[in-house]
Design a protein around this motif. Sequence first.
Motif, short mmCIF file in Angstrom:
data_model
loop_
_atom_site.label_atom_id
_atom_site.label_comp_id
_atom_site.label_asym_id
_atom_site.label_seq_id
_atom_site.Cartn_x
_atom_site.Cartn_y
_atom_site.Cartn_z
N LYS A 31 -1.19 -2.44 7.73
CA LYS A 31 -1.20 -2.58 9.19
C LYS A 31 0.22 -2.62 9.74
O LYS A 31 1.05 -3.40 9.30
CB LYS A 31 -1.94 -3.87 9.56
N SER A 32 0.49 -1.73 10.70
CA SER A 32 1.82 -1.68 11.30
C SER A 32 1.87 -2.49 12.59
O SER A 32 0.84 -2.78 13.20
CB SER A 32 2.23 -0.23 11.58
N ALA A 33 3.08 -2.86 12.98
CA ALA A 33 3.30 -3.68 14.17
C ALA A 33 3.38 -2.80 15.42
O ALA A 33 4.06 -1.79 15.42
CB ALA A 33 4.59 -4.48 14.02
N GLY A 49 -0.01 -6.78 7.58
CA GLY A 49 0.34 -5.78 6.57
C GLY A 49 1.19 -6.38 5.46
O GLY A 49 0.98 -6.09 4.28
N LEU A 50 2.14 -7.23 5.83
CA LEU A 50 2.98 -7.89 4.84
C LEU A 50 2.16 -8.82 3.95
O LEU A 50 2.46 -9.01 2.77
CB LEU A 50 4.10 -8.67 5.53
N ARG A 51 1.09 -9.37 4.50
CA ARG A 51 0.20 -10.25 3.74
C ARG A 51 -0.73 -9.45 2.82
O ARG A 51 -0.98 -9.84 1.68
CB ARG A 51 -0.63 -11.10 4.71
N ASP A 52 -1.24 -8.32 3.32
CA ASP A 52 -2.25 -7.56 2.57
C ASP A 52 -1.67 -6.63 1.50
O ASP A 52 -2.32 -6.38 0.49
CB ASP A 52 -3.11 -6.74 3.53
N ASP A 53 -0.47 -6.09 1.73
CA ASP A 53 0.12 -5.14 0.78
C ASP A 53 0.20 -5.69 -0.65
O ASP A 53 -0.19 -5.00 -1.59
CB ASP A 53 1.50 -4.69 1.25
N PRO A 54 0.72 -6.90 -0.85
CA PRO A 54 0.79 -7.41 -2.23
C PRO A 54 -0.58 -7.51 -2.91
O PRO A 54 -0.71 -7.25 -4.11
CB PRO A 54 1.42 -8.80 -2.09
N MET A 68 -3.18 -5.52 -2.42
CA MET A 68 -3.61 -4.17 -2.83
C MET A 68 -2.83 -3.71 -4.06
O MET A 68 -3.40 -3.10 -4.97
CB MET A 68 -3.43 -3.18 -1.69
N ALA A 69 -1.55 -3.99 -4.09
CA ALA A 69 -0.73 -3.61 -5.25
C ALA A 69 -1.24 -4.31 -6.51
O ALA A 69 -1.33 -3.70 -7.58
CB ALA A 69 0.73 -3.94 -5.00
N LYS A 70 -1.57 -5.58 -6.39
CA LYS A 70 -2.09 -6.33 -7.54
C LYS A 70 -3.42 -5.76 -8.01
O LYS A 70 -3.70 -5.72 -9.21
CB LYS A 70 -2.21 -7.81 -7.19
N ARG A 71 -4.25 -5.30 -7.07
CA ARG A 71 -5.54 -4.70 -7.44
C ARG A 71 -5.32 -3.43 -8.27
O ARG A 71 -6.02 -3.20 -9.26
CB ARG A 71 -6.37 -4.38 -6.20
N LEU A 72 -4.36 -2.62 -7.86
CA LEU A 72 -4.05 -1.41 -8.64
C LEU A 72 -3.53 -1.79 -10.03
O LEU A 72 -3.91 -1.19 -11.03
CB LEU A 72 -3.03 -0.55 -7.91
N SER A 73 -2.65 -2.79 -10.08
CA SER A 73 -2.12 -3.23 -11.37
C SER A 73 -3.22 -3.73 -12.30
O SER A 73 -3.25 -3.38 -13.48
CB SER A 73 -1.10 -4.37 -11.18
N LYS A 74 -4.13 -4.51 -11.75
CA LYS A 74 -5.24 -5.02 -12.56
C LYS A 74 -6.14 -3.88 -13.05
O LYS A 74 -6.80 -4.01 -14.07
CB LYS A 74 -6.06 -6.04 -11.78
N GLY A 75 -6.13 -2.77 -12.32
CA GLY A 75 -6.91 -1.59 -12.71
C GLY A 75 -6.17 -0.72 -13.72
O GLY A 75 -6.64 0.37 -14.04
N ALA A 129 6.13 0.58 -0.04
CA ALA A 129 6.57 1.04 -1.37
C ALA A 129 7.35 -0.05 -2.10
O ALA A 129 7.17 -0.26 -3.30
CB ALA A 129 7.42 2.30 -1.23
N GLU A 130 8.21 -0.76 -1.38
CA GLU A 130 8.99 -1.84 -1.99
C GLU A 130 8.09 -2.97 -2.47
O GLU A 130 8.28 -3.51 -3.56
CB GLU A 130 10.04 -2.36 -1.01
N ILE A 131 7.10 -3.31 -1.68
CA ILE A 131 6.16 -4.36 -2.08
C ILE A 131 5.36 -3.91 -3.30
O ILE A 131 5.20 -4.67 -4.27
CB ILE A 131 5.22 -4.73 -0.90
N PHE A 132 4.86 -2.67 -3.28
CA PHE A 132 4.10 -2.16 -4.41
C PHE A 132 4.96 -2.12 -5.67
O PHE A 132 4.51 -2.49 -6.75
CB PHE A 132 3.52 -0.78 -4.10
N ALA A 133 6.20 -1.67 -5.54
CA ALA A 133 7.10 -1.60 -6.70
C ALA A 133 7.30 -2.99 -7.31
O ALA A 133 7.22 -3.16 -8.52
CB ALA A 133 8.44 -1.00 -6.28
N ARG A 134 7.54 -3.97 -6.46
CA ARG A 134 7.75 -5.34 -6.94
C ARG A 134 6.49 -5.90 -7.61
O ARG A 134 6.54 -6.41 -8.73
CB ARG A 134 8.18 -6.23 -5.77
N GLU A 135 5.37 -5.76 -6.94
CA GLU A 135 4.12 -6.34 -7.45
C GLU A 135 3.60 -5.62 -8.69
O GLU A 135 2.91 -6.22 -9.50
CB GLU A 135 3.05 -6.34 -6.36
#
Length: 108
Positions: free
Chosen positions: A11-13, A30-35, A37-44, A63-69
């Motif tokens: 979600k964008s501002a 968006g800042l709350r939900d992105d991590p 979603m990234a964790k869901r992909l990692s768990k998959g 992208a930065e959040i996904f890379a970190r998570e």
Amino acid sequence: MKKIILVRHAKSAWDNPLLNDHDRPLAPRGLRDDPKMAKRLSKGGIEPDLILCSTAKRAVQTAEIFAREMGYKQPEIELKKNCYHASENTLLKYIPASYTHRTLPATR
């Protein structure tokens, strides 16, 4: 076979309607939900070899959040201005032929 995962930014501002769309950041939601979603992909079992990203602010934030998570092991995210509103053919041009049998998340 190559595996490509396309990730749209969260979600964008929209609190500043005069802001150029390219410069629009993620909203607090968006800042709350992105991590999450990234964790869901990692768990998959998704482990990206390449993260290709538009230069749009909210896409870079995602992208930065996904890379970190996801524990992205590459030194940097590949930013491509032409990925912003890009067609499938344009996106495919940026994927190196050497990436066979790899997982390639991309954000727009």
